[in-house]
Design an enzyme around this catalytic site. Structure first.
Site, PDB file in Angstrom:
ATOM      1  N   HIS A 192      -2.227  -3.378   8.089  1.00 55.96           N
ATOM      2  CA  HIS A 192      -1.073  -3.570   8.749  1.00 55.96           C
ATOM      3  C   HIS A 192      -0.534  -3.229   9.789  1.00 55.96           C
ATOM      4  O   HIS A 192       0.762  -2.887   9.927  1.00 55.96           O
ATOM      5  CB  HIS A 192      -0.694  -5.008   7.458  1.00 55.96           C
ATOM      6  CG  HIS A 192      -0.048  -5.886   8.057  1.00 55.96           C
ATOM      7  ND1 HIS A 192       0.972  -6.256   7.617  1.00 55.96           N
ATOM      8  CD2 HIS A 192       0.478  -6.928   9.037  1.00 55.96           C
ATOM      9  CE1 HIS A 192       1.555  -7.543   7.884  1.00 55.96           C
ATOM     10  NE2 HIS A 192       0.607  -7.491   9.133  1.00 55.96           N
ATOM     11  N   CYS A 217       5.565  -7.604   4.333  1.00 56.60           N
ATOM     12  CA  CYS A 217       4.557  -7.191   4.278  1.00 56.60           C
ATOM     13  C   CYS A 217       4.049  -5.299   4.865  1.00 56.60           C
ATOM     14  O   CYS A 217       4.468  -4.385   4.331  1.00 56.60           O
ATOM     15  CB  CYS A 217       3.291  -7.185   4.735  1.00 56.60           C
ATOM     16  SG  CYS A 217       2.834  -9.161   3.420  1.00 56.60           S
TER      17      CYS A 217
END
Length: 477
Positions: A152, A84
Site C-alpha cells: 500500500h 492504512c
C-alpha cells in the site's frame, strides 16, 4: 613416531575436538546468533480492544493471548496516523506524515464538497524511494527481508529494501477468497482464504535454508495481513460459530469475529513454526494493528470514535512484543509508545548508526528491558477530510466527518485537538476522561497555551502544510 610427533598429532585432534564441540554447542544454543530474527505481524483495521488480551470476551484470540503472556503488552500504543497508508509510511520511514506527504488513502478532499470549508493538502500516495526505510537499514545490517501481504505504499516493496514479496502492491484492500486478482500472488484453489494463504507463504519463507545452524543471516519477516479490513468475509463454519455465541455490548458482529479468529489461528501457525525450527528463542515477534477499528463494526469503549479519527479510537492499537530472555514474560507497559519507535528501536538493538534523514521516534529498548523512557509529546497532523462511515455510530466531532482538518498533541495525561476550519481547541485529560467526552480547554488556559505552543513549534519544524485557502464550493449551513 617420536615424542614430538605424538605431541603434535595429539594437539591437532584436541583442537579439532574442541572446535567440533564448540560448533555443536552453537547449533544447540537458541541464542547463538548475534542478531535476533524479527517477525512483524500487522493486522489491518483491528481495534484496540478487539483481542482477548485487551479485554474482549466475544472475540476469541487464544494464540495472541498466549503471545501476550509470553511477552510485553502495551496498553497505550499508538500509530502515527489513523488509517492504512500513512500509518505504514510512518512506520517504515520513522517519520511523521508532514515529512513524506502521505496523509490518507487516495484523495484528501473526501466527503461532500459543500460541507468542506477549506482546501486540503494534496496527498502523496507513494513512499519516495529517496527515503531510507527501516527495511533498507535491516537489509544493510545483513538481514534477509520478506514482505508477505499488504504493502500500500507503491507498486512493490522490493523498491524499499525487501528482497522477497508476496501479495504486496499499491492497493489497500482486497477480497478475502480466491481468486484474489493480486498480480504478485497466484490465485489458489477457488474458495481458498487469503489469511490462510498468506500464512502458507510465510511458512514457506521460514522453511528456506538460511545458513543454519550459525544463522549468519537473520531474517526480517513483515507479515501485514489484509484481515480484518472490509469487505467482511470469513469461512462459513466460523461465522456460524459466532452467530450462535452470546454477544457482548459493542462486540457482536459474527463475520468480523470469525475474521479475528482466523487471524489468530494463523498467527498461531507462525509461532508454532518458529518453535519447530528452533528459532523462537532468538526471534523478536511483534503483533499490532495499523490503526484503530471501524466503530460501526466494533466499538472500542471507553475510547472514542474509530478508524480515520484522531480521537483515541482511531490511533490507539493493541501491541505485544515477545523476545525471550530480554522481554519479561507476562509484563505490561502503560507508557505511551508509537509505531515511529520501531525504526530507532531496531537500530538500537543492532547497534547500528542512525541514518542521515530525521527519525521522529525513539528507541523503546529501555521499556522492553524493564526500564523507563522520558516523557515526550506525541503529534498527529491531518490537513485532510475523511467522510463519516456511519453518522449514528462514528462518535466523531460532527456526524459528517470522521475528521476535519487539524492537528493533535498528547503530553502526559493531556491531549489537545486543534481544528483549522473554526480555530477551535479541545482539551481532554485522558487520566480522568479516556473517552474524550468533556472539553476542559476553557478551564485550563495555561495547559492549552503550553500544548498549543508545542504543537505550533512542531508544525514549523516539520514544515507541515496548514490549510488556509477557502473552498469555493463550500455552502455555509
Amino acid at each position: 613416531m617420536n615424542r614430538n610427533a605424538f605431541f603434535i598429532v595429539g594437539l591437532f585432534w584436541t583442537c579439532q575436538l574442541l572446535a567440533t564441540t564448540s560448533l555443536l554447542a552453537q547449533s544447540k544454543s537458541p541464542t547463538s546468533p548475534a542478531k535476533p530474527n524479527i517477525v512483524l505481524i500487522i493486522a489491518d483495521d483491528l481495534g484496540w480492544k478487539d483481542v482477548g488480551f485487551m479485554g474482549s470476551t466475544f472475540y476469541e484470540t487464544p494464540n495472541l493471548d498466549r503471545l501476550a503472556a509470553q511477552g510485553m503488552k502495551f496498553t497505550t500504543a499508538y500509530t502515527a496516523a489513523a488509517n492504512c497508508a500513512p500509518s505504514r509510511a510512518c512506520l517504515f520511514s520513522g517519520q511523521y506524515s508532514p515529512r513524506h506527504g502521505i496523509y490518507t488513502v487516495a484523495n484528501a478532499d473526501r466527503g461532500d464538497a459543500k460541507t468542506r470549508k477549506l482546501i486540503p493538502v494534496k496527498n502523496n500516495e507513494v513512499l519516495p524511494d529517496s527515503v531510507y526505510t527501516l527495511t533498507e537499514a535491516l537489509r544493510d545490517a545483513g538481514y534477509q527481508t520478506a514482505s508477505i501481504g499488504k504493502w500500500h505504499l507503491g507498486k512493490s516493496p522490493t523498491t524499499q529494501g525487501f528482497i522477497y514479496n508476496r501479495a504486496g502492491d499499491e492497493r489497500g484492500m482486497n477480497k478475502h477468497f480466491s481468486p484474489y486478482g493480486i498480480p504478485t500472488l497466484p490465485d489458489g484453489p477457488p474458495g481458498e482464504y487469503l489469511t490462510d494463504r498468506l500464512t502458507n507463504e510465510a511458512l514457506t519463507f521460514l522453511d528456506q535454508p538460511r545458513d543454519r545452524p550459525n544463522a549468519a543471516r537473520p531474517f526480517f519477516l513483515y507479515l501485514p495481513y489484509y484481515a480484518v479490513h472490509t469487505p467482511l468475509q470469513a469461512p462459513d463454519s466460523l461465522v456460524k460459530k459466532y452467530e450462535r455465541k452470546p454477544k457482548s455490548p459493542g462486540h457482536n458482529h459474527a463475520t468480523y469475529a470469525a475474521m479475528i479468529e482466523s487471524l489468530d489461528s494463523n498467527v498461531g501457525r507462525i509461532l508454532k513454526k518458529l518453535e519447530a525450527l528452533g528459532l523462537d528463542q532468538n526471534t523478536i515477534v511483534i503483533f499490532t494493528s495499523d490503526n484503530g477499528g471501524i466503530r460501526s463494526i466494533s466499538r472500542q469503549d471507553p475510547i472514542r470514535a474509530g478508524k480515520g479519527s484522531y480521537y483515541e479510537g482511531g490511533v490507539r492499537v493493541p501491541l505485544v512484543v515477545r523476545w525471550p530472555g530480554i522481554v519479561a514474560a507476562g509484563s505490561t507497559s502503560q507508557t505511551p509508545v508509537i509505531n515511529l519507535d520501531y525504526y530507532p528501536t531496531f537500530l538500537d538493538i543492532l547497534k547500528r548508526p542512525k541514518p542521515s534523514q530525521p527519525l521522529d521516534g525513539i528507541s523503546i529498548l529501555p521499556l522492553l528491558t524493564g526500564k523507563s523512557v522520558a516523557e515526550r509529546p506525541f503529534f498527529w497532523h491531518f490537513p485532510i477530510y475523511l467522510e463519516a462511515y456511519d453518522q449514528q455510530t462514528d462518535n466523531g466531532r460532527d456526524p459528517l466527518f470522521r475528521t476535519r482538518l487539524g492537528s493533535t498533541i498528547r503530553l502526559g495525561d493531556w491531549k489537545l485537538h486543534e481544528y483549522f476550519e473554526d480555530n477551535a481547541l479541545e482539551l481532554y485529560n485522558l487520566k480522568t476522561d479516556l473517552g474524550e467526552q468533556h472539553n476542559i480547554a476553557s478551564e485550563n488556559p495555561a495547559v492549552v497555551k503550553k500544548l498549543h505552543t508545542l504543537l505550533q513549534n512542531w508544525r514549523a519544524k516539520q514544515a507541515a502544510f496548514i490549510p488556509t485557502e477557502r473552498n469555493p464550493a463550500y455552502v455555509a449551513p
